[in-house]
Design a protein around this motif. Structure first.
Motif, mmCIF file in Angstrom:
data_model
loop_
_atom_site.group_PDB
_atom_site.id
_atom_site.type_symbol
_atom_site.label_atom_id
_atom_site.label_comp_id
_atom_site.label_asym_id
_atom_site.label_seq_id
_atom_site.Cartn_x
_atom_site.Cartn_y
_atom_site.Cartn_z
ATOM 1 N N THR A 94 -10.759 -5.604 -3.369
ATOM 2 C CA THR A 94 -9.644 -5.118 -4.190
ATOM 3 C C THR A 94 -8.934 -6.247 -4.932
ATOM 4 O O THR A 94 -8.111 -5.994 -5.801
ATOM 5 N N SER A 140 0.839 -1.202 0.000
ATOM 6 C CA SER A 140 0.000 0.000 0.000
ATOM 7 C C SER A 140 0.871 1.249 0.000
ATOM 8 O O SER A 140 1.812 1.366 0.779
ATOM 9 N N ALA A 191 -5.562 2.809 0.233
ATOM 10 C CA ALA A 191 -5.142 1.413 0.063
ATOM 11 C C ALA A 191 -4.755 0.806 1.398
ATOM 12 O O ALA A 191 -5.054 -0.361 1.675
ATOM 13 N N LYS A 221 -6.451 0.536 -5.079
ATOM 14 C CA LYS A 221 -5.284 -0.321 -4.873
ATOM 15 C C LYS A 221 -4.194 -0.032 -5.899
ATOM 16 O O LYS A 221 -3.002 0.029 -5.558
#
Length: 477
Positions: A411, A140, A145, A219
């Protein structure tokens, strides 16, 4: 692969640093570490409690390799669910390799990619979706994210799936029971309650599937292509958005001949901006290749910023030509959000700005019945006027409400695929209910839906699936 031996790997990034962490996991982790570790207080680490720290030296015979801090985690109290040792040593690459090679000689095996997290999954410390969230957390690079990965790692997604699976499993058991007493015509599963459950599962699955559109861009970042004719200020706009001199700016048309990409985080959401070559007819071979790449980048982008020099829109003829060009882009890429960015507003008279705005408004009104993904911003890229409004416009394309409300957001492409297949099976069961399909046939579809639910959390898995998932992890995790 043997998952009962003792493995070792560097848990911190490779290369020199202030410190490095070497992780050992397995049944013999503590005993192997005790052979190479000498406590400065003469402690026997095989007799120490879990979650304790010990200062000492790593020794190879009579040779001291380094002074280290050794951490002990025992059995189910560790990350992997088995005995684990972490050695914090000085960050010299030479020291790291010397300690790892010593541990390999003492009986450890070099860990495979993601093997520590794989053991955590196999030992019941986390389910498969939580394990995948570990990799997402590590990778991330923006707040959104990070938030999604943390929610999934804590079990937000898997808990929601597990609850649905459990309720469906209970009804499946009752239907199986009916089949055992088929000759007696007994109904154990309340059909109205079952129908309510199917509707609820369908609703949740659709919500999770729809969330993937948001989760995937959060993401991976939202690709934004900056396009327009040569010398309208595309590179200046990119520099203004990034607040740095990233792209070369020149008065010579065609300066940008290749695409330039950079990333910007706006309120926790990642955007990937792509400065492209100016779109025009040219005989220059190199510039032609750059223009071809521009159209390729438009194909890949989710948002297109079409930049125009406002000084070139001061006559009705110029405006009509520009609107036709915008119409072509809109027709060619109808599913993409298109932002008309009128540059050099500081040099345009108020009356001219009003005329331009009204003409674009008319075009948008004509288009609104077909496509509402057209927006307009007036800026001065050179003076950075209107840049914040443009950033807010970009941010509006992302549904951040789900993030603020801590809703589950999907995601992972694997999860998305399994959810689609589970929804298809649930809809088959619903159709079977409506058409009075025999219970034995409905039971087949219910089992298939349960299978796809289990695929997400790892209740249904195989070596090939696990290999594909954990191969993408870093070695020390």
């Amino acid at each position: 692969m043997n998952h009962h031996d003792t493995i070792v790997a560097l848990a911190t990034p490779s290369g020199a640093g202030a410190i490095a962490v070497i992780r050992i996991s397995g049944q013999e982790a503590i005993s192997i570490a005790s052979e190479v570790f000498q406590s400065i207080h003469q402690k026997d680490i095989t007799k120490q409690k879990s979650h304790t720290l010990h200062l000492g030296h790593i020794v190879d015979g009579n040779k001291i390799l380094d002074q280290v801090l050794l951490s002990i985690f025992k059995g189910s109290n560790s990350y992997t669910g088995e005995n684990t040792i972490e050695i914090s040593c000085h960050g010299s690459t030479f020291i790291q390799q010397q300690i790892i090679q010593l541990l390999l000689r003492k009986g450890c095996r070099m860990a495979q990619a993601g093997e520590f997290t794989l053991r955590s999954f196999l030992n019941g410390k986390m389910d498969l979706s939580q394990a995948e969230a570990v990799a997402d957390l590590i990778s991330s690079d923006n707040e959104a994210a990070h938030q999604i990965a943390m929610n999934q790692m804590r079990g937000g997604f898997s808990n929601e799936i597990a609850k649905l699976r459990e309720e469906l499993l209970n009804f499946a058991s009752l239907i199986e029971l009916e089949l055992d007493f088929a000759e007696e015509d007994v109904e154990f599963a309340d059909r109205s309650q079952f129908n309510d459950l199917l509707n609820r599962i369908e609703f949740v699955l659709k919500r999770l599937i729809d969330s993937f559109a948001v989760g995937n861009v959060i993401k991976n970042g939202i690709p934004v292509a900056i396009v327009g004719e040569p010398n309208v200020g595309k590179s200046t706009l990119l520099n203004a958005l990034l607040n740095e001199e990233r792209a070369i700016v020149s008065d010579i048309a065609g300066t940008t001949r290749d695409t330039i990409e950079d990333e910007l985080v706006i309120d926790g959401i990642g955007f990937r901006f792509i400065d492209t070559a100016g779109i025009r007819e040219t005989k220059d071979l190199v510039e032609s290749i750059g223009i071809q790449k521009t159209f390729e980048k438009i194909e890949q982008a989710q948002v297109v910023l079409y930049l125009v020099n406002g000084l070139q829109l001061t006559s009705n003829t110029q405006l009509d030509t520009f609107i036709n060009e915008i119409g072509k882009i809109q027709n060619q890429y109808p599913q993409k959000a298109l932002i008309i960015v009128v540059n050099k507003k500081d040099l345009i008279s108020t009356d001219a700005l009003t005329i331009i705005n009204n003409r674009i408004d008319i075009f948008q009104a004509e288009l609104s019945t077909v496509n509402s993904k057209l927006f307009t911003n007036f800026i001065s890229a050179k003076n950075k006027e209107g840049i914040d409004d443009l950033k807010n416009q970009l941010l509006s394309f992302v549904n951040t409400g789900a993030l603020r409300n801590n809703e589950t957001i999907v995601t992972n492409t694997r999860h998305y695929d399994s959810l689609l297949k589970a929804l298809e099976e649930i809809q088959k069961v619903k159709y079977g209910m409506q058409t009075n399909l025999p219970s034995d046939l409905m039971a087949i579809d219910i089992k298939q839906a349960l299978y796809y639910f289990g695929e997400i959390t790892g209740q249904v898995s195989n070596d090939e699936l696990l290999g594909n998932i954990f191969a993408n992890f870093c070695i020390g995790k």
